[in-house]
Enzyme design. Sequence first.
Site, PDB file in Angstrom:
ATOM      1  N   CYS A 113       0.809  -1.225   0.000  1.00 13.59           N
ATOM      2  CA  CYS A 113       0.000   0.000   0.000  1.00 13.59           C
ATOM      3  C   CYS A 113       0.846   1.280   0.000  1.00 13.59           C
ATOM      4  O   CYS A 113       0.322   2.362  -0.243  1.00 13.59           O
ATOM      5  CB  CYS A 113      -0.967   0.011   1.175  1.00 13.59           C
ATOM      6  N   HIS A 249      -2.645   7.606   3.089  1.00 15.05           N
ATOM      7  CA  HIS A 249      -3.092   6.364   2.450  1.00 15.05           C
ATOM      8  C   HIS A 249      -4.576   6.151   2.748  1.00 15.05           C
ATOM      9  O   HIS A 249      -5.018   6.270   3.898  1.00 15.05           O
ATOM     10  CB  HIS A 249      -2.260   5.196   2.993  1.00 15.05           C
ATOM     11  N   ASN A 279      -9.833   0.385   0.247  1.00 14.36           N
ATOM     12  CA  ASN A 279      -8.376   0.436   0.202  1.00 14.36           C
ATOM     13  C   ASN A 279      -7.901  -0.198  -1.108  1.00 14.36           C
ATOM     14  O   ASN A 279      -7.992  -1.414  -1.286  1.00 14.36           O
ATOM     15  CB  ASN A 279      -7.809  -0.316   1.409  1.00 14.36           C
TER      16      ASN A 279
HETATM   17  N1  COA Z   1     -18.550  -7.218  10.518  1.00 18.43           N
HETATM   18  C1  COA Z   1     -19.046  -7.385  11.751  1.00 18.43           C
HETATM   19  N2  COA Z   1     -18.286  -7.714  12.793  1.00 18.43           N
HETATM   20  C2  COA Z   1     -16.971  -7.882  12.574  1.00 18.43           C
HETATM   21  C3  COA Z   1     -16.398  -7.730  11.311  1.00 18.43           C
HETATM   22  C4  COA Z   1     -17.245  -7.397  10.242  1.00 18.43           C
HETATM   23  N3  COA Z   1     -16.796  -7.218   8.982  1.00 18.43           N
HETATM   24  N4  COA Z   1     -15.083  -7.952  11.397  1.00 18.43           N
HETATM   25  C5  COA Z   1     -14.815  -8.237  12.675  1.00 18.43           C
HETATM   26  N5  COA Z   1     -15.953  -8.198  13.388  1.00 18.43           N
HETATM   27  C6  COA Z   1     -16.146  -8.453  14.813  1.00 18.43           C
HETATM   28  C7  COA Z   1     -15.002  -9.218  15.423  1.00 18.43           C
HETATM   29  O1  COA Z   1     -15.170 -10.596  15.227  1.00 18.43           O
HETATM   30  C8  COA Z   1     -15.099  -8.808  16.866  1.00 18.43           C
HETATM   31  O2  COA Z   1     -16.105  -9.548  17.469  1.00 18.43           O
HETATM   32  P1  COA Z   1     -15.900 -10.107  18.970  1.00 18.43           P
HETATM   33  O3  COA Z   1     -15.739  -8.879  19.818  1.00 18.43           O
HETATM   34  O4  COA Z   1     -17.140 -10.866  19.196  1.00 18.43           O
HETATM   35  O5  COA Z   1     -14.654 -10.942  18.914  1.00 18.43           O
HETATM   36  C9  COA Z   1     -15.567  -7.363  16.793  1.00 18.43           C
HETATM   37  O6  COA Z   1     -16.152  -7.194  15.491  1.00 18.43           O
HETATM   38  C10 COA Z   1     -14.467  -6.353  16.962  1.00 18.43           C
HETATM   39  O7  COA Z   1     -13.405  -6.733  16.137  1.00 18.43           O
HETATM   40  P2  COA Z   1     -12.073  -5.945  16.063  1.00 18.43           P
HETATM   41  O8  COA Z   1     -11.138  -6.638  15.105  1.00 18.43           O
HETATM   42  O9  COA Z   1     -11.585  -5.654  17.444  1.00 18.43           O
HETATM   43  O10 COA Z   1     -12.567  -4.579  15.409  1.00 18.43           O
HETATM   44  P3  COA Z   1     -11.776  -3.255  15.171  1.00 18.43           P
HETATM   45  O11 COA Z   1     -12.438  -2.142  15.848  1.00 18.43           O
HETATM   46  O12 COA Z   1     -10.285  -3.431  15.394  1.00 18.43           O
HETATM   47  O13 COA Z   1     -11.974  -3.053  13.608  1.00 18.43           O
HETATM   48  C11 COA Z   1     -10.790  -3.242  11.575  1.00 18.43           C
HETATM   49  C12 COA Z   1     -11.463  -3.980  12.689  1.00 18.43           C
HETATM   50  C13 COA Z   1     -10.231  -4.264  10.586  1.00 18.43           C
HETATM   51  C14 COA Z   1     -11.801  -2.377  10.851  1.00 18.43           C
HETATM   52  C15 COA Z   1      -9.655  -2.346  12.150  1.00 18.43           C
HETATM   53  O14 COA Z   1      -8.827  -3.107  12.995  1.00 18.43           O
HETATM   54  C16 COA Z   1      -8.795  -1.719  11.090  1.00 18.43           C
HETATM   55  O15 COA Z   1      -9.233  -0.861  10.351  1.00 18.43           O
HETATM   56  N6  COA Z   1      -7.515  -2.106  11.012  1.00 18.43           N
HETATM   57  C17 COA Z   1      -6.608  -1.596  10.006  1.00 18.43           C
HETATM   58  C18 COA Z   1      -6.859  -2.343   8.720  1.00 18.43           C
HETATM   59  C19 COA Z   1      -6.168  -1.718   7.551  1.00 18.43           C
HETATM   60  O16 COA Z   1      -6.386  -0.583   7.228  1.00 18.43           O
HETATM   61  N7  COA Z   1      -5.336  -2.521   6.853  1.00 18.43           N
HETATM   62  C20 COA Z   1      -4.641  -2.126   5.698  1.00 18.43           C
HETATM   63  C21 COA Z   1      -3.542  -1.167   6.029  1.00 18.43           C
HETATM   64  S1  COA Z   1      -2.588  -0.847   4.610  1.00 18.43           S
END
Ligand code: COA
Length: 322
Positions: A113, A249, A279
């Site tokens: 990315c 980004h 993304n």
């Molecule tokens: N829909 C609904 N629920 C979801 C889900 C989805 N698509 N994905 C995960 N969950 C659930 C999880 O299973 C978890 O449930 P639990 O509490 O019962 O275990 C809950 O939602 C919270 O998950 P969590 O991973 O802690 O959420 P978060 O607030 O960290 O958000 C992301 C997840 C992926 C959106 C976030 O971590 C993020 O944006 N990370 C960076 C990703 C990124 O940009 N990557 C590329 C960089 S170049």
Amino acid sequence: MIYSKISGTGSYLPEKTLTNHDLEAMVDTNHDWIMARTGIAERHIAAEDEFTCDLAEKASRLAIEDAGVTASDIDLIIVATTTADQVFPSTACLLQERLGISGPPAFDVQAVCAGFMFALDVADKFIRTGTARCALVVGAETFSRIIDWSDRRTCILFGDGGGAVVLQANDAPGVYSTHLHSDGRHKDLLCVPSGVSRNYEAVKAGTAFTTMEGGEVFKWAVKAMSDLVEETLKANDMHKDDLDWLIPHQANVRIINAVGRRVGFDPDKVIATVGHHGNTSAASVPLALDESIRNGTIKSGQLILLEGFGGGFTWGSALVRV
Ligand code: COA
């Protein structure tokens, strides 16, 4: 002194869109959750017979037209991509042939990315040293091909797209400075853990997919991109008020907002286009730049800080006047 300057921009998004409501039918998720956690409403997905080079070509032709140059003026092509059409030749060579250019160097860079920032840095150095005068710098991805569409933790985030700039030699900057970083210690936090040399079984089985520790990646992305703002401004003896725009980004609105808050940047000066394309990895920054120039948000002569962050980890920035 020779500098490089962006003289034209272009971008392309595939026709097919995948909304959050479409995703609700594919995995256990919902529109409100995705909007609250990412700010992404829809992403574009390449057609089955549409490949990274197709997206790169469409974006490039628009950038070339916008710059008012012809393909024969281009003496360097760099394509940033994680999702090359073929193992080889490079997507840059495929693009070169499509554009009817032969002779000048064409090669890919792989920094996921942050790829466009790495490609821009390299092209800027070619121009500053007098080795090239008119470079085509592209970020293009069909990231949908390395996504597990049954994994709700990743499939909501990514989309396909292409962005391109023409970078030309100029008496004044242009590109003021570029800053690149990598830290391979974090290689496992965001990756496709297979390829043609290692774990090829997954490639053959069609399961060579992106895996991610979302929370960790979030924290690192915010820190790295905030630090880059400080580093870039300091290198140019500038203050954040000197900037007209910040283009981080386009990974996630929450990451973009967190970077803006951490560096104390006016939210109205932070560009966020991720909501309608997700993304797009290496395409994300040139896509946001092109869109913001074409819709009149960014105006000629303005000062912009561009920055990327990706798997590796890799991260990089450029301070540019358009
Ligand atoms: N829909 C609904 N629920 C979801 C889900 C989805 N698509 N994905 C995960 N969950 C659930 C999880 O299973 C978890 O449930 P639990 O509490 O019962 O275990 C809950 O939602 C919270 O998950 P969590 O991973 O802690 O959420 P978060 O607030 O960290 O958000 C992301 C997840 C992926 C959106 C976030 O971590 C993020 O944006 N990370 C960076 C990703 C990124 O940009 N990557 C590329 C960089 S170049």
